[in-house]
Design a protein around this motif. Structure first.
Motif, PDB file in Angstrom:
ATOM      1  N   ARG A   1      -4.366  -7.789   8.871  1.00  0.00           N
ATOM      2  CA  ARG A   1      -3.027  -8.357   8.686  1.00  0.00           C
ATOM      3  C   ARG A   1      -2.253  -8.328  10.001  1.00  0.00           C
ATOM      4  O   ARG A   1      -2.248  -7.330  10.723  1.00  0.00           O
ATOM      5  CB  ARG A   1      -2.289  -7.543   7.629  1.00  0.00           C
ATOM      6  CG  ARG A   1      -0.896  -8.052   7.299  1.00  0.00           C
ATOM      7  CD  ARG A   1      -0.915  -9.315   6.461  1.00  0.00           C
ATOM      8  NE  ARG A   1       0.430  -9.651   6.044  1.00  0.00           N
ATOM      9  CZ  ARG A   1       1.006  -9.161   4.945  1.00  0.00           C
ATOM     10  NH1 ARG A   1       0.342  -8.315   4.172  1.00  0.00           N
ATOM     11  NH2 ARG A   1       2.225  -9.522   4.623  1.00  0.00           N
TER      12      ARG A   1
ATOM     13  N   PRO B   1      -4.535  -8.465   3.056  1.00  0.00           N
ATOM     14  CA  PRO B   1      -4.325  -7.025   2.890  1.00  0.00           C
ATOM     15  C   PRO B   1      -3.027  -6.575   3.551  1.00  0.00           C
ATOM     16  O   PRO B   1      -2.399  -7.319   4.300  1.00  0.00           O
ATOM     17  CB  PRO B   1      -5.539  -6.420   3.593  1.00  0.00           C
ATOM     18  CG  PRO B   1      -5.866  -7.412   4.665  1.00  0.00           C
ATOM     19  CD  PRO B   1      -5.553  -8.764   4.082  1.00  0.00           C
TER      20      PRO B   1
ATOM     21  N   PRO C   1       0.342  -5.879   0.485  1.00  0.00           N
ATOM     22  CA  PRO C   1      -0.596  -6.996   0.316  1.00  0.00           C
ATOM     23  C   PRO C   1       0.110  -8.237  -0.213  1.00  0.00           C
ATOM     24  O   PRO C   1       1.146  -8.144  -0.882  1.00  0.00           O
ATOM     25  CB  PRO C   1      -1.625  -6.462  -0.682  1.00  0.00           C
ATOM     26  CG  PRO C   1      -1.236  -5.076  -1.015  1.00  0.00           C
ATOM     27  CD  PRO C   1       0.067  -4.765  -0.384  1.00  0.00           C
TER      28      PRO C   1
END
Length: 303
Positions: A217, A288, A157
């Protein structure tokens, strides 16, 4: 006296006879050829043929009407059978749809639970790894290298400053089909996968260090593609409004992104189709970790 009509055509029955009328022989008056020609315009044979044609045409019309009635009856029977079959199968179809919907929801819950557990285990593994490596100089150098690789692979993250781009589809309107013929006429969807791909590539070129699209992501193995009317980011469906977060130097990224083809594309969609486009800077953007996949083959491109 002869009838006026007889005189009109030049026929006089008493003409040429002598003596009193009572001594004359009785005659049966016959129409002359001239009267027949003037009064009877159609030969009896032609009249009979015309009558036969009229009778045949009437029979054909009656037959046509009969066939049309039979065809309409057949169509009505077919539609009635189709309606009856649809009504008989509707409960089964509805039950099957409910079972499939319940199965999909159950699979989604299981996937979310497994993803949460995977993320928790990944955090635990990272903590253990760091405790084992941070006690000596070689371990710290290895941790620094691992952090660089993890950022590149999008497996950790990220929180930091950057840009927040929000793209919103307009309401239903005119035919929005473009050259690719992928937009559905009259639908609410204007943004396609290629539009998001162009924006993401423009952000990478502007100096972004990490990017997420719709909370997913972006990494080396993540893709943005179209599946029918849905946009999938790393196989996760996303919908309008599309939120794109890019962590990096905000001012430098914004200056470069303002001149990029990605933002120019969005401005054209905003002007012609009413797409909502918002670009803002943020300080605490949270991205994330991406999905970790096993790589069996890789080839370096470039220096």
């Amino acid at each position: 006296m002869p009838a006026p009509s007889d005189r009109a055509v030049g026929f006089d029955p008493p003409a040429g006879l002598s003596g009193p009328a009572e001594n004359r022989p009785s005659l049966i008056p016959l129409p002359s050829l001239l009267r027949s020609l003037l009064t009877d315009h159609l030969d009896p044979g032609y009249a009979a043929a015309a009558e036969r044609r009229r009778a045949g045409a009437a029979r054909r019309r009656a037959a046509d009407h009969l066939w049309q009635a039979l065809a309409a009856l057949l169509i009505a029977v077919v539609f009635a059978a189709a309606v009856a079959q649809a009504r008989s199968t509707a409960p089964g179809v509805s039950a099957a749809q409910q079972v499939l919907a319940a199965s999909v929801r159950s699979a989604e819950r299981s996937t979310d639970e497994l993803a949460t557990r995977r993320n928790a285990l990944a955090v635990q593994a990272d903590d253990i790894q760091r405790r084992q490596l941070r006690d000596d100089r070689t371990g710290r150098q290895l941790l620094t290298r691992l952090d660089e690789l993890s950022l590149t692979a999008a497996t950790t993250p990220v929180i930091g400053p950057g840009l927040n781009i929000t793209i919103t589809d307009p309401g239903a309107g005119r035919d929005l089909t473009d050259v690719a013929k992928q937009r559905v006429p009259g639908s609410r969807q204007v943004i396609l996968d290629r539009d998001l791909q162009l924006v993401v590539n423009s952000l990478w070129a502007a100096g972004a260090e990490a990017i997420s699209v719709g909370g997913v992501r972006m990494g080396p193995n993540a893709t943005i593609r179209q599946a029918g009317g849905a946009i999938l980011v790393d196989n996760h469906p996303v919908s309008s409004p599309y939120a794109i977060l890019a962590v990096g130097p905000p001012n430098t990224m914004r200056d470069t992104f303002e001149r990029s083809s990605g933002l120019q594309r969005l401005r054209l969609l905003e002007a012609y189709y009413g797409v909502g486009v918002g670009v803002s800077s943020g300080d605490g953007l949270s991205l994330p970790a991406g999905t970790v996949r096993e790589i069996t083959f890789a080839k370096q491109i470039g220096p």
